[in-house]
Design a protein around this motif. Structure first.
Motif, PDB file in Angstrom:
ATOM      1  N   THR A  16       0.833  -1.199   0.000  1.00  0.00           N
ATOM      2  CA  THR A  16       0.000   0.000   0.000  1.00  0.00           C
ATOM      3  C   THR A  16       0.868   1.250   0.000  1.00  0.00           C
ATOM      4  O   THR A  16       1.781   1.376   0.826  1.00  0.00           O
ATOM      5  CB  THR A  16      -0.921   0.047   1.236  1.00  0.00           C
ATOM      6  N   VAL A  17       0.577   2.151  -0.920  1.00  0.00           N
ATOM      7  CA  VAL A  17       1.210   3.472  -0.982  1.00  0.00           C
ATOM      8  C   VAL A  17       0.086   4.492  -1.014  1.00  0.00           C
ATOM      9  O   VAL A  17      -0.878   4.335  -1.777  1.00  0.00           O
ATOM     10  CB  VAL A  17       2.102   3.630  -2.221  1.00  0.00           C
ATOM     11  N   ALA A  18       0.182   5.531  -0.209  1.00  0.00           N
ATOM     12  CA  ALA A  18      -0.849   6.564  -0.167  1.00  0.00           C
ATOM     13  C   ALA A  18      -0.272   7.898  -0.614  1.00  0.00           C
ATOM     14  O   ALA A  18       0.873   8.229  -0.283  1.00  0.00           O
ATOM     15  CB  ALA A  18      -1.432   6.693   1.236  1.00  0.00           C
ATOM     16  N   LEU A  19      -1.061   8.642  -1.363  1.00  0.00           N
ATOM     17  CA  LEU A  19      -0.725  10.011  -1.735  1.00  0.00           C
ATOM     18  C   LEU A  19      -1.788  10.917  -1.148  1.00  0.00           C
ATOM     19  O   LEU A  19      -2.983  10.740  -1.410  1.00  0.00           O
ATOM     20  CB  LEU A  19      -0.656  10.179  -3.252  1.00  0.00           C
ATOM     21  N   GLN A  30      -0.447  12.064  -9.859  1.00  0.00           N
ATOM     22  CA  GLN A  30       0.708  11.281  -9.442  1.00  0.00           C
ATOM     23  C   GLN A  30       0.333   9.855  -9.042  1.00  0.00           C
ATOM     24  O   GLN A  30       1.128   8.927  -9.233  1.00  0.00           O
ATOM     25  CB  GLN A  30       1.436  11.991  -8.296  1.00  0.00           C
ATOM     26  N   ALA A  31      -0.851   9.653  -8.493  1.00  0.00           N
ATOM     27  CA  ALA A  31      -1.278   8.299  -8.140  1.00  0.00           C
ATOM     28  C   ALA A  31      -1.430   7.445  -9.392  1.00  0.00           C
ATOM     29  O   ALA A  31      -1.027   6.272  -9.419  1.00  0.00           O
ATOM     30  CB  ALA A  31      -2.574   8.342  -7.345  1.00  0.00           C
ATOM     31  N   HIS A  32      -2.017   8.003 -10.447  1.00  0.00           N
ATOM     32  CA  HIS A  32      -2.128   7.267 -11.702  1.00  0.00           C
ATOM     33  C   HIS A  32      -0.748   6.947 -12.255  1.00  0.00           C
ATOM     34  O   HIS A  32      -0.484   5.811 -12.703  1.00  0.00           O
ATOM     35  CB  HIS A  32      -2.918   8.087 -12.723  1.00  0.00           C
ATOM     36  N   THR A  46      -3.227  -1.295  -8.434  1.00  0.00           N
ATOM     37  CA  THR A  46      -4.584  -0.794  -8.654  1.00  0.00           C
ATOM     38  C   THR A  46      -4.705   0.597  -8.058  1.00  0.00           C
ATOM     39  O   THR A  46      -4.353   0.812  -6.898  1.00  0.00           O
ATOM     40  CB  THR A  46      -5.633  -1.712  -7.997  1.00  0.00           C
ATOM     41  N   TYR A  47      -5.164   1.523  -8.877  1.00  0.00           N
ATOM     42  CA  TYR A  47      -5.411   2.889  -8.417  1.00  0.00           C
ATOM     43  C   TYR A  47      -6.769   2.947  -7.728  1.00  0.00           C
ATOM     44  O   TYR A  47      -7.755   2.410  -8.224  1.00  0.00           O
ATOM     45  CB  TYR A  47      -5.388   3.854  -9.609  1.00  0.00           C
ATOM     46  N   HIS A  48      -6.817   3.625  -6.573  1.00  0.00           N
ATOM     47  CA  HIS A  48      -8.075   3.790  -5.838  1.00  0.00           C
ATOM     48  C   HIS A  48      -8.252   5.262  -5.468  1.00  0.00           C
ATOM     49  O   HIS A  48      -7.391   5.847  -4.805  1.00  0.00           O
ATOM     50  CB  HIS A  48      -8.076   2.954  -4.555  1.00  0.00           C
TER      51      HIS A  48
END
Length: 253
Positions: A16-19, A30-32, A46-48
């Motif tokens: 898990t990485v959070a922005l 940046q998440a995409h 998977t982008y959420h």
């Protein structure tokens, strides 16, 4: 792909990485990009978009002749509805990635709700909301994208899909910086071209994502799957083809 295990992130597989950051800081862009870079490096991601529904509520408020979501529901009700919707979004994202084994790239996380509570003057609810969100694991890395509130305001006005006031953005910026969790955030200066921001994010994840700092060779452009193409402007989330749900990004063979 072999990876070194002697990094500050330990030996665990990236999950898990959070922005996080104020609206207009570039989180979605940046998440995409990060999800694509991880997939290209052999880590299906998977982008959420863990939204709290404030944009939808704001549009509903306008249709009903109210100025915004707070004007429609009242401050406390709006914060509680937002907290519940974001909790459900995060829970679904984590469960999905648990079953698929994909890396969850989180566009917003629990800290965003804590900052929203503080910026809207809802501190009285923070203890309750924190108790509810405590079931979620901490991301292995949380990137805090920072931009001056005035620049964030200009970006939001330019994209024209939602509205935020400069006083709120200023309060939210302060809230992120003063959260108890803030020492664990990796600050990223988002007030730069998107390519530079993406490269710095990948550098912090160098154990999992290749980072190419070499200059381009003359002649035809080399294929670099981990390096997304240039972005000349922030892309509004509603204009992207993957806005109806989480985006599964496959690793290239």
């Amino acid at each position: 792909m072999a990876r070194s295990t002697g990094t500050r992130y330990g030996t665990a597989r990236l999950r898990t990485v959070a922005l996080i950051g104020v609206d207009g800081s570039g989180k979605t862009t940046q998440a995409h990009r990060l999800a694509e870079a991880l997939a290209a490096a052999g880590h299906p991601a998977t982008y959420h978009r863990n939204a709290g529904g404030r944009r939808w509520l704001g549009r509903a408020a306008h249709r009903l002749g109210r100025p915004d979501a707070q004007g429609l529901l009242g401050r406390d009700a709006m914060l509680l509805v937002e907290s519940v919707l974001r909790w459900l979004a995060i829970a679904m994202a984590l469960l999905g990635c648990l079953f698929t084994g994909r890396v969850a790239v989180m566009d917003r996380y629990a800290a965003c709700q804590y900052a929203s509570l503080r910026a809207h003057g809802g501190q009285r609810w923070e203890r309750l909301i924190r108790a509810a969100y405590r079931v979620f694991p901490q991301p292995q890395v949380t990137f805090l994208l920072t931009v001056p509130p005035a620049e964030a305001y200009r970006r939001i006005e330019r994209r024209g899909t939602d509205q935020e006031s400069l006083p709120y953005l200023t309060a939210a910026d302060l809230a992120y910086r003063t959260l108890p969790e803030s020492p664990s955030f990796v600050p990223i200066d988002g007030d730069r071209p998107a390519d530079q921001v993406a490269r710095e994010i990948r550098a912090h994840l160098a154990e999992w994502v290749s980072v190419d700092d070499e200059p381009d060779e003359p002649g035809p452009q080399r294929y670099r799957p981990w390096l997304p193409g240039p972005v000349t402007a922030l892309v509004p989330i509603h204009a992207l083809p993957w806005t109806t749900g989480p985006v599964a990004i496959q690793a290239r063979p």
